[in-house]
Motif scaffolding. Sequence first.
Motif, PDB file in Angstrom:
ATOM      1  N   MET A  39     -19.979  31.502  41.377  1.00 26.24           N
ATOM      2  CA  MET A  39     -18.663  32.047  41.701  1.00 26.24           C
ATOM      3  C   MET A  39     -17.878  31.100  42.603  1.00 26.24           C
ATOM      4  N   ILE A  40     -18.519  30.535  43.612  1.00 27.17           N
ATOM      5  CA  ILE A  40     -17.807  29.650  44.540  1.00 27.17           C
ATOM      6  C   ILE A  40     -17.357  28.369  43.844  1.00 27.17           C
ATOM      7  N   LEU A  41     -18.159  27.854  42.911  1.00 30.15           N
ATOM      8  CA  LEU A  41     -17.756  26.650  42.178  1.00 30.15           C
ATOM      9  C   LEU A  41     -16.547  26.924  41.289  1.00 30.15           C
ATOM     10  N   THR A  42     -16.517  28.081  40.685  1.00 27.74           N
ATOM     11  CA  THR A  42     -15.356  28.473  39.867  1.00 27.74           C
ATOM     12  C   THR A  42     -14.116  28.590  40.744  1.00 27.74           C
ATOM     13  N   TYR A  62     -14.405  24.365  31.778  1.00 29.16           N
ATOM     14  CA  TYR A  62     -13.297  23.712  32.477  1.00 29.16           C
ATOM     15  C   TYR A  62     -12.023  24.557  32.485  1.00 29.16           C
ATOM     16  N   ALA A  63     -12.062  25.717  31.845  1.00 27.07           N
ATOM     17  CA  ALA A  63     -10.885  26.591  31.814  1.00 27.07           C
ATOM     18  C   ALA A  63     -10.424  27.000  33.208  1.00 27.07           C
ATOM     19  N   PRO A  64     -11.317  27.337  34.141  1.00 22.12           N
ATOM     20  CA  PRO A  64     -10.827  27.693  35.483  1.00 22.12           C
ATOM     21  C   PRO A  64     -10.055  26.546  36.145  1.00 22.12           C
ATOM     22  N   LEU A  65     -10.513  25.322  35.971  1.00 23.29           N
ATOM     23  CA  LEU A  65      -9.841  24.164  36.563  1.00 23.29           C
ATOM     24  C   LEU A  65      -8.505  23.890  35.873  1.00 23.29           C
ATOM     25  N   LEU A  66      -8.535  23.835  34.547  1.00 22.02           N
ATOM     26  CA  LEU A  66      -7.364  23.372  33.801  1.00 22.02           C
ATOM     27  C   LEU A  66      -6.368  24.472  33.453  1.00 22.02           C
ATOM     28  N   MET A  67      -6.869  25.597  32.956  1.00 19.79           N
ATOM     29  CA  MET A  67      -5.964  26.636  32.476  1.00 19.79           C
ATOM     30  C   MET A  67      -5.520  27.577  33.588  1.00 19.79           C
ATOM     31  N   VAL A  77     -10.553  26.470  40.496  1.00 18.25           N
ATOM     32  CA  VAL A  77      -9.222  27.080  40.451  1.00 18.25           C
ATOM     33  C   VAL A  77      -8.357  26.527  41.581  1.00 18.25           C
ATOM     34  N   ALA A  78      -8.929  26.418  42.765  1.00 15.70           N
ATOM     35  CA  ALA A  78      -8.167  25.929  43.919  1.00 15.70           C
ATOM     36  C   ALA A  78      -7.734  24.476  43.728  1.00 15.70           C
ATOM     37  N   LEU A  79      -8.639  23.634  43.274  1.00 13.74           N
ATOM     38  CA  LEU A  79      -8.297  22.229  43.038  1.00 13.74           C
ATOM     39  C   LEU A  79      -7.244  22.105  41.946  1.00 13.74           C
ATOM     40  N   GLY A  80      -7.473  22.802  40.832  1.00 15.13           N
ATOM     41  CA  GLY A  80      -6.493  22.760  39.744  1.00 15.13           C
ATOM     42  C   GLY A  80      -5.137  23.273  40.184  1.00 15.13           C
ATOM     43  N   GLY A  81      -5.132  24.353  40.964  1.00 11.37           N
ATOM     44  CA  GLY A  81      -3.867  24.911  41.447  1.00 11.37           C
ATOM     45  C   GLY A  81      -3.114  23.939  42.338  1.00 11.37           C
ATOM     46  N   ALA A  82      -3.839  23.253  43.220  1.00  9.48           N
ATOM     47  CA  ALA A  82      -3.196  22.266  44.100  1.00  9.48           C
ATOM     48  C   ALA A  82      -2.593  21.126  43.286  1.00  9.48           C
ATOM     49  N   LEU A  83      -3.338  20.648  42.297  1.00  8.76           N
ATOM     50  CA  LEU A  83      -2.823  19.562  41.455  1.00  8.76           C
ATOM     51  C   LEU A  83      -1.654  20.028  40.597  1.00  8.76           C
ATOM     52  N   GLY A  84      -1.753  21.241  40.060  1.00  4.43           N
ATOM     53  CA  GLY A  84      -0.674  21.775  39.230  1.00  4.43           C
ATOM     54  C   GLY A  84       0.604  22.005  40.018  1.00  4.43           C
ATOM     55  N   ALA A  85       0.454  22.562  41.224  1.00  2.00           N
ATOM     56  CA  ALA A  85       1.632  22.802  42.059  1.00  2.00           C
ATOM     57  C   ALA A  85       2.287  21.485  42.460  1.00  2.00           C
ATOM     58  N   SER A  86       1.482  20.481  42.733  1.00  2.00           N
ATOM     59  CA  SER A  86       2.025  19.162  43.079  1.00  2.00           C
ATOM     60  C   SER A  86       2.764  18.559  41.893  1.00  2.00           C
ATOM     61  N   ALA A  87       2.182  18.703  40.706  1.00  2.00           N
ATOM     62  CA  ALA A  87       2.840  18.203  39.494  1.00  2.00           C
ATOM     63  C   ALA A  87       4.137  18.956  39.227  1.00  2.00           C
TER      64      ALA A  87
END
Length: 125
Positions: A1-4, A64-69, A8-18
């Motif tokens: 759960m923590i890895l997921t 990879y869906a939690p990270l990317l999607m 999500v947190a890493l992907g969200g930070a990158l997505g918001a920056s983009a």
Amino acid sequence: MILTLLQVALGGALGASARYLTGVGMTALMGKTFPWGTLTVNILGSFLMGVLVVTLANFSATRYAPLLMIGFLGGFTTFSSFSLDFATLYERGDIPLAIGYAAVSVLVSITALFAGLLLTRSLFA
């Protein structure tokens, strides 16, 4: 759960920056009279969602869906910003422009998602 959650947190930070950088770039290109950045990320994000759904499934890579999607595209697309942009256009009296913006945003974003699905499915066919 923590890895997921970390994905999500890493992907969200990158997505918001983009998303932010896309907004800055579109404002520099097109000016501030219309929310081009928000429209761009919603259409591009919808297209990428279609591409990712098919790609991750075909490569058995749904891990990879939690990270990317959820993370990246969730941070990148901006329907809350879209709603605010609509309200701003509406409240400044540009009602036809607000309605056109909403219609184009929804219809072209959904069309872009289907385009992403079709294009990517054709690559794996």
